[in-house]
Every structure is written in C-alpha cells, then in structure tokens.
Design an enzyme around this catalytic site. Structure first.
Site, PDB file in Angstrom:
ATOM      1  N   ARG A 190      13.135 -27.056  -1.004  1.00 23.88           N
ATOM      2  CA  ARG A 190      14.580 -27.256  -0.804  1.00 23.88           C
ATOM      3  C   ARG A 190      14.980 -28.648  -1.286  1.00 23.88           C
ATOM      4  O   ARG A 190      15.264 -29.558  -0.516  1.00 23.88           O
ATOM      5  CB  ARG A 190      14.947 -26.989   0.653  1.00 23.88           C
ATOM      6  CG  ARG A 190      14.522 -25.588   1.069  1.00 23.88           C
ATOM      7  CD  ARG A 190      15.027 -25.200   2.426  1.00 23.88           C
ATOM      8  NE  ARG A 190      16.396 -24.722   2.384  1.00 23.88           N
ATOM      9  CZ  ARG A 190      17.077 -24.320   3.452  1.00 23.88           C
ATOM     10  NH1 ARG A 190      16.511 -24.351   4.633  1.00 23.88           N
ATOM     11  NH2 ARG A 190      18.317 -23.898   3.338  1.00 23.88           N
ATOM     12  N   GLN A 210      19.113 -26.298  -5.391  1.00 19.16           N
ATOM     13  CA  GLN A 210      20.288 -25.886  -4.617  1.00 19.16           C
ATOM     14  C   GLN A 210      20.965 -24.644  -5.169  1.00 19.16           C
ATOM     15  O   GLN A 210      21.430 -23.794  -4.404  1.00 19.16           O
ATOM     16  CB  GLN A 210      21.283 -27.039  -4.533  1.00 19.16           C
ATOM     17  CG  GLN A 210      20.855 -28.136  -3.566  1.00 19.16           C
ATOM     18  CD  GLN A 210      21.866 -29.266  -3.468  1.00 19.16           C
ATOM     19  OE1 GLN A 210      22.799 -29.344  -4.264  1.00 19.16           O
ATOM     20  NE2 GLN A 210      21.676 -30.143  -2.502  1.00 19.16           N
TER      21      GLN A 210
END
Length: 373
Positions: A119, A124
C-alpha cells in the site's frame, strides 16, 4: 492476449470489468471474453459488453480461451484444474486461505491477489481495498440509519425536540473516514477513536470529535491496518471506548490487523451498557469482527443491540463498486502487460512481486508461504 471475466457466485453482485473498462481494453487491441450473465447483477447486460467489443461465451469457453482470468471471488474447487497455466487475478485473502493457495500452486496457477498489493503511493490507483472500503464506510452509515429506530439529525418540531443520534466510529481508515462524512451529512454527532494520532486532523476536518488515547504503537507502516498494541494501551483504550459506547446510539467498527483475527474492541460488558435499540455495524466481520458476538454476513441481536456483521457492503452498491474495481484492474494490468498487450511479469517490480501469491508451481509470497519447521 485474451482476458476472461467470470460470473461471480450468487452472493457477489460485483463484476471485475464493466463494459466501459472492456472498451478501454478493446482500443488497446486486447480481446475480452465475458461469461454469460457476468454483469447482470451490476446492471450490465451481455449486449452492452458486446457493443463494447467483448465476446460473450460460456464459462468453460472463457476459462479455456483466456490467458488472464478475472474473478473477484475464488473459483470453485471443483473446476480449478481447468485453470492450469492461467493467470488468475482477484481478491482472495491468501493469508487466511493458505491451503487454497497451496492447492492453486500445485495446479500450476499464477495467482495475483490484489489485497496483497503493497500500500504505497504508486499503488494507490490499483488499491482495491481502498476503493471498496470507501463504499463500505458509506453504506455502513446508511445501513445504521436504516436500522436505527430514531432520527439521525436533530429536529425541532411543535411536538417537541428530537436530539441528534450519537455515532461512535472505531477506526479512521478509508472506511471510517467515509462513515464519518456520511454520518455527519445525515446530521449525527460523531466521535472517533483510532490508534493513529496522525488521523486526528482528518477526523476533525470532517466535523467529528477525536478521542485520544496516549501511548499507541506506530501504525504508519501498516498499510491502513491496525497494529498490535501494548497491554497498557489496550487497558486505556478499553476505558475510553467504554465511556463513549455507553453514550452512543450507533457504533461503526472497522479495525482489522493484517493477516490476523480482528481485535475485540467492544466487550460483552460494554454491550450490556449500551441502550436498548442501539446498532453496531461491524465492517471487520470477515476476520472475526470487533465484538465477541459478530457473525459474518449475519445480523444478530444481543441484549437489545443489533449487531450487523457485513463484510461485503461494497456488493450492496454493485454499479459503482464494479466501476472502481474495474479501474483498479485496468491499472494493474498495465503492470503485467507490455505495449503489445502481452503478458510480461517483471519480478523486479515490488507491486508485481508483492501481489503474486503462486507461480511456477509454488507459493512465492513469503507472507503466505508456511514457515519451515
């Protein structure tokens, strides 16, 4: 290259690609096969896929003729032998399905599970957990308002004044922040507890009160998940939660720990202190839930409190959920294909390596692979 899109199980209304995403692939010269009726629960019929450039086929034909197969939920075990030498992409939670991943490895499947993507900022646009959690937080607040026996906003009427609902949100990640925003739009008074002091500014900017508990462990590198806390912190946190929950009408819980059972944040004693008619929406139900009585995909009543364990809230909004998921997929496909539209797995790419679970007959993810005795 040909990409196949499978129809999901009956309890899953989303689809991996909507026609608009198929049209994007078609323009790049990538063929798409759609299983009959794959998009019907997301209000995308077979004809709309055909107009976008896809071919609609039976399930066996899609599996046989595709090099990459998209399936949000894991395919049935009885058909997995048909996926040999295929690339399978979806959201499979391999940390909780280690035996299944081992079986897929033995069958020669290359599996990418997008919930395992690192992450990072670069990831994203492919982050399915965030895109779907945003929907989950929104729907959690709406579900609570629907189940709650009173108004959310304050009303001043000739018959008297109605006090606003008091909402407590445990966890201010993507889902929690959207739940805050939605509950505030509905007129509720919102309090939020999170182990990360860094989210206080976002919480306050949305009009909620942030409950601070000192001494939290650093969760900045946990990818949006909670982390294990010290016993002393847990004691202080429990007291803060107990104080707030006794006044709350609605509680929305979102706390999960990556690869582990969700922490119990609402104890039986706290539940006994809640007022009759209160509602808890437990988004962490898939990994055990944040209450001792949460049951995944079930609604239970305990001492007058309604506890909703729904781990698939995004599926209650299938059109936008599928649209966002499909965009995540398109962005991920750019990582594993070249300019000619052929599969090109770059193992030096941390996103490719991090999300790949099985390849060449082995479980290649170190986080999933069982440790040696």
């Amino acid at each position: 290259m040909t990409i196949g899109v499978l129809k999901e199980p009956s309890d899953e209304t989303r689809v991996s690609l909507l026609p608009e995403a198929v049209a994007t692939l078609f323009k790049k010269g990538i063929s798409t096969l759609i299983e009959n009726g794959a998009g019907e629960n997301a209000f995308a019929d077979d004809e709309s896929y055909q107009k976008a450039g896809a071919q609609v086929k039976s399930r066996p034909e899609v599996i046989q003729s595709s090099e990459i197969i998209l399936s949000i939920q894991p395919p049935g075990r009885n058909e997995i032998s048909n996926f040999k030498s295929k690339v399978l992409i979806g959201v499979y939670f391999p940390l909780y399905e280690v035996e299944l991943m081992q079986e897929w490895a033995r069958k020669g499947i290359t599996c990418f599970s997008l919930d395992m993507l690192p992450r990072t900022t670069r990831a994203q646009t492919m982050d399915v957990l965030s895109s779907q959690a945003n929907i989950a937080g929104y729907k959690a607040a709406l579900e609570a308002a629907n189940l709650y026996s009173r108004y959310f906003p304050m009303f001043m009427t000739a018959a008297g004044t109605i006090a606003p609902a008091k909402v407590l949100i445990l966890g201010a990640g993507v889902a929690g922040l959207q739940a805050i925003a939605t509950a505030r739009r509905l007129g509720a008074v919102v309090e939020v507890l999170d182990t990360r002091p860094a989210v206080k500014e976002e919480v306050v900017s949305l009009g909620a009160k942030f409950i601070e508990v000192e001494g939290a462990a650093d969760a900045s590198k946990a990818g949006g998940y909670a982390v294990e806390q010290t016993d002393e912190y847990k004691r202080r946190q429990e007291q803060k939660v107990a104080d707030s929950i006794a006044k709350a009408d609605i509680v929305i819980t979102t706390a999960q720990i990556f690869g582990k059972k969700a922490p119990i944040l609402i104890t039986e004693t706290m539940l006994n202190a809640m007022r009759n008619g209160s509602v808890i929406i437990d988004i962490a139900a898939a990994t055990g839930g944040n209450t001792p009585f949460t049951k995944n995909n079930e609604t239970v009543r305990y001492n007058g409190v309604t506890i909703v364990g729904n781990s698939n809230l995004p599926a209650t909004m299938p059109s936008d959920a599928s649209k966002l998921y499909g965009k995540n997929i398109l962005n991920f496909l750019q990582l594993i294909t070249n300019k000619e539209g052929q599969i090109n797995l770059n193992w030096d790419d941390d996103l490719v390596k991090g999300s790949c679970i099985t390849h060449d007959g082995e479980v290649v993810s170190e986080r999933v692979r069982p440790s040696s005795p």
